[in-house]
Design a protein around this motif. Structure first.
Motif, PDB file in Angstrom:
ATOM      1  N   ALA A 256       0.848  -1.170   0.005  1.00 21.22           N
ATOM      2  CA  ALA A 256      -0.121   0.009  -0.042  1.00 21.22           C
ATOM      3  C   ALA A 256       0.865   1.267   0.065  1.00 21.22           C
ATOM      4  CB  ALA A 256      -0.869  -0.114   1.131  1.00 21.22           C
ATOM      5  N   MET A 257       1.977   1.283   0.814  1.00 20.90           N
ATOM      6  CA  MET A 257       2.961   2.502   0.917  1.00 20.90           C
ATOM      7  C   MET A 257       3.467   2.772  -0.535  1.00 20.90           C
ATOM      8  SD  MET A 257       4.937   2.406   4.315  1.00 20.90           S
ATOM      9  CE  MET A 257       5.468   0.859   4.506  1.00 20.90           C
ATOM     10  N   VAL A 258       3.857   1.731  -1.155  1.00 20.23           N
ATOM     11  CA  VAL A 258       4.408   1.725  -2.561  1.00 20.23           C
ATOM     12  C   VAL A 258       3.309   2.358  -3.550  1.00 20.23           C
ATOM     13  CG1 VAL A 258       5.364   0.543  -4.574  1.00 20.23           C
ATOM     14  CG2 VAL A 258       6.200  -0.035  -2.077  1.00 20.23           C
ATOM     15  N   ALA A 259       2.157   1.610  -3.442  1.00 18.00           N
ATOM     16  CA  ALA A 259       1.103   1.984  -4.276  1.00 18.00           C
ATOM     17  C   ALA A 259       0.894   3.627  -4.234  1.00 18.00           C
ATOM     18  CB  ALA A 259      -0.104   1.321  -4.078  1.00 18.00           C
ATOM     19  N   LEU A 260       0.662   4.078  -3.040  1.00 16.70           N
ATOM     20  CA  LEU A 260       0.521   5.490  -2.757  1.00 16.70           C
ATOM     21  C   LEU A 260       1.579   6.147  -3.191  1.00 16.70           C
ATOM     22  CD1 LEU A 260      -1.211   5.451   0.839  1.00 16.70           C
ATOM     23  CD2 LEU A 260      -2.257   6.325  -1.366  1.00 16.70           C
ATOM     24  N   PHE A 261       2.926   5.815  -3.228  1.00 20.91           N
ATOM     25  CA  PHE A 261       4.019   6.610  -3.490  1.00 20.91           C
ATOM     26  C   PHE A 261       3.917   6.683  -5.280  1.00 20.91           C
ATOM     27  CE2 PHE A 261       8.293   6.496  -5.503  1.00 20.91           C
ATOM     28  CZ  PHE A 261       8.816   7.493  -5.128  1.00 20.91           C
ATOM     29  N   LEU A 262       3.817   5.614  -5.807  1.00 19.39           N
ATOM     30  CA  LEU A 262       3.620   5.646  -7.312  1.00 19.39           C
ATOM     31  C   LEU A 262       2.503   6.586  -7.944  1.00 19.39           C
ATOM     32  CD1 LEU A 262       4.446   1.927  -8.070  1.00 19.39           C
ATOM     33  CD2 LEU A 262       5.994   4.039  -8.274  1.00 19.39           C
ATOM     34  N   LEU A 263       1.472   6.381  -7.376  1.00 19.77           N
ATOM     35  CA  LEU A 263       0.216   7.121  -7.671  1.00 19.77           C
ATOM     36  C   LEU A 263       0.570   8.634  -7.416  1.00 19.77           C
ATOM     37  CD1 LEU A 263      -2.893   7.303  -8.473  1.00 19.77           C
ATOM     38  CD2 LEU A 263      -3.217   7.425  -5.961  1.00 19.77           C
ATOM     39  N   GLY A 264       1.114   9.169  -6.138  1.00 13.57           N
ATOM     40  CA  GLY A 264       1.610  10.500  -6.206  1.00 13.57           C
ATOM     41  C   GLY A 264       2.218  11.044  -7.160  1.00 13.57           C
ATOM     42  N   ARG A 265       3.202  10.361  -7.980  1.00 16.92           N
ATOM     43  CA  ARG A 265       4.000  10.856  -9.044  1.00 16.92           C
ATOM     44  C   ARG A 265       3.173  11.322 -10.175  1.00 16.92           C
ATOM     45  NH1 ARG A 265       7.808  12.374  -6.646  1.00 16.92           N
ATOM     46  NH2 ARG A 265       6.328  11.783  -5.090  1.00 16.92           N
ATOM     47  N   VAL A 266       2.062  10.811 -10.319  1.00 20.02           N
ATOM     48  CA  VAL A 266       1.018  11.041 -11.424  1.00 20.02           C
ATOM     49  C   VAL A 266      -0.338  11.745 -11.158  1.00 20.02           C
ATOM     50  CG1 VAL A 266       2.012   9.224 -12.808  1.00 20.02           C
ATOM     51  CG2 VAL A 266       0.038   8.721 -11.300  1.00 20.02           C
TER      52      VAL A 266
END
Length: 535
Positions: A256-266
């Motif tokens: 979940a942390m990785v998913a939020l980080f990647l979403l925050g890029r776009v």
């Protein structure tokens, strides 16, 4: 030899109601009269002493032994774990690394709704899977305060978020213990947990956003909320179903942390939500190396906890192992050999002192490694942050001790079993009420592990009597326990100490209690429906 009884008054319902008096007294003192946690706890403890001695006929020697066991368990391992975890956090602040941590979170999103999903939900689950015992509540609540949240809101949010992870804390120990004491296969209980608790877990991220900013907040952040829900629940359910409970929180929290980080890029919400009066986050552009270094205390913590959880490490200290001499079992006077259960078993109550293989020692090692790898820290900083930790937590730790003394007296007097047995007497309606037993167990002990130790066998016996899947009721017992963690005195004391609200536990309880009861009601209704559908 004193023999426990679950029905000292000749009426199981009346005996159960008398056994529940200390719980009611504690809640009324906190919510109704708004007393401090310590004062409410002391009043409830006096009520428990009277109930045990006069209502259940417990000898004073047994009362003293049970109280002593609760006090010792409060000191070791619980206080040890909490102090070490908060010390690690304070050391990160003193080193200046927390400024980088704060900016790295702000780099993902300055929106506090996203920050709650990242910190209290995802990172909190990761910490729960690694350490448990209140560590995620303490660290995440303190992190939120540093990010500009009001202390009361930070404490309440972290307590509610923990409901998604509390069943699988400390490498899945609650489920493993629940299976062991009930005679179930671990994998069987893990799959039952998916059926019982996963629908609720799916709702927790949405609930957190609504708490912060209502339905409007949900409309504005639905891509992040939906993503973290799908990733977290999908990974957690998959791990539980195919692998077991050990990595359910670690894998789900990390994903979940990785998913939020990647979403925050776009993607970012169009409107940035921050509480009224919350300071704007400081802009500090750290390099990737600085960010990795800043988060290193938590990587170190996770790595050490994982080593401590490996079977090969545990076997070193098991009976007959090469380091078994470092595990000390201290029999409790007044209990061991002096109390007999209604089933005829003689109680062998011991306090386990494990100086090397304790979870707190693993966290202490993480503290020392973090200190040694931070050149700007000096020995004086190490001592000062430890002193600050103890000063900030002593009231919370004292409240935990009072509650554990109360809980042990309730357990060994037969009071806890009386309440559980009374609920079990409802027959076919029992699946609807089974989570309430788990709720009572965790409210009393503050631990899902202890709750399953106490009540999982009762759930199995009742399931066999009413022809319901035993795994389903043990899972319901565990799920009810996670609802109680939101307002268990131990959890609230930890949260209050972490955010500087010691003595104001009643405010946290009033802010959290309806969420706990709502989660419990949902689990009860869903568990009752499942028991019918799976016949």
């Amino acid at each position: 030899m004193w023999v426990q009884t679950t029905d000292p008054l000749g009426s199981l319902v009346l005996s159960a109601l008398v056994a529940a008096i200390p719980i009611v007294v504690f809640l009324v003192a906190l919510v109704g009269f708004r007393l401090s946690g310590l004062l409410a706890g002391l009043i409830a403890l006096i009520a428990q002493l009277l109930v045990a001695a006069l209502g259940f006929g417990m000898p004073l020697t047994a009362v003293g032994g049970a109280g002593l066991l609760g006090l010792l368990n409060a000191v070791w391992p619980i206080a040890y774990i909490i102090v070490m975890a908060v010390w690690l956090y304070k050391l990160a602040v003193a080193s200046g690394r927390f400024d980088v941590i704060r900016s790295s979170i702000g780099g993902i999103s300055t929106d506090q709704r996203i920050q709650v999903l990242l910190i209290s939900f995802a990172f909190g689950a990761f910490l729960e899977g690694a350490a448990g015992f209140g560590v995620p509540i303490a660290i995440c609540a303190a992190l939120l305060v540093q990010l500009g949240f009001r202390p009361l809101r930070a404490a309440m949010i972290s307590l509610v978020a923990n409901a998604a992870a509390g069943a699988y804390g400390a490498i899945g120990i609650p489920v493993i213990v629940g299976a062991q004491v009930s005679g179930l296969e671990v994998q069987e209980l893990s799959r039952a947990m998916v059926l019982v608790l996963q629908p609720l877990t799916v709702l927790i991220p949405f609930l957190l956003v609504i708490i912060l900013d209502g339905v409007r907040g949900l409309r504005e952040t639905w891509p992040a909320t939906l993503l973290v829900t799908i990733v977290f629940s999908g990974v957690q359910a998959g791990v539980l179903w195919f692998l077991g409970p050990e990595l359910a929180d670690l894998g789900a929290g990390l994903a979940a942390m990785v998913a939020l980080f990647l979403l925050g890029r776009v993607w970012q919400p169009r409107r940035v939500h921050r509480e009224v009066g919350a300071p704007e986050p400081e802009q500090h552009h750290a390099t990737l190396r600085e960010v990795i270094t800043a988060w290193s205390p938590f990587y170190i913590l996770t790595a050490v906890i994982l080593v401590w959880s490996l079977p090969v490490f545990k076997n070193l200290f098991a009976a007959g192992g090469p380091l078994s001499a470092l595990v000390f079992a201290v029999p409790m006077p007044g209990l061991t050999g002096s109390v007999q259960t209604p089933g005829g078993d003689v109680v062998t109550a011991t306090w386990s002192f494990t100086p090397v293989n304790a979870t707190g020692t693993a966290i202490l090692l993480a503290v020392l490694v973090s200190f040694w790898t931070t050149p700007r820290l000096r020995a004086g900083d190490l001592v000062r942050t430890l002193a600050e930790t103890v000063r900030g937590l002593w009231r919370a730790l004292l409240l935990i001790a009072i509650i554990l003394v109360l809980a042990n007296i309730a357990n060994y007097s037969g009071g806890s079993a009386s309440m559980g047995t009374a609920l079990a007497a409802v027959g076919p309606l029992f699946p609807l009420l089974a989570p309430i037993i788990g709720w009572i167990g965790v409210f009393l002990t503050g631990s899902v592990v202890n709750n399953n130790t106490l009540f999982a066998p009762l759930q199995v016996v009742t399931a066999e009597q009413i022809a319901v899947d035993p795994a389903l009721l043990v899972a319901a017992n565990t799920a009810g326990g996670t609802a109680a963690k939101v307002i268990s005195p131990q959890s609230i004391a930890i949260a209050a100490g972490a955010v500087g609200l010691a003595g104001r536990e009643s405010e946290i309880l009033r802010a959290s209690i309806w969420y706990s009861l709502g989660i419990l009601a949902a689990v009860c209704l869903w568990g009752g429906l499942l028991s019918v559908l799976l016949l």
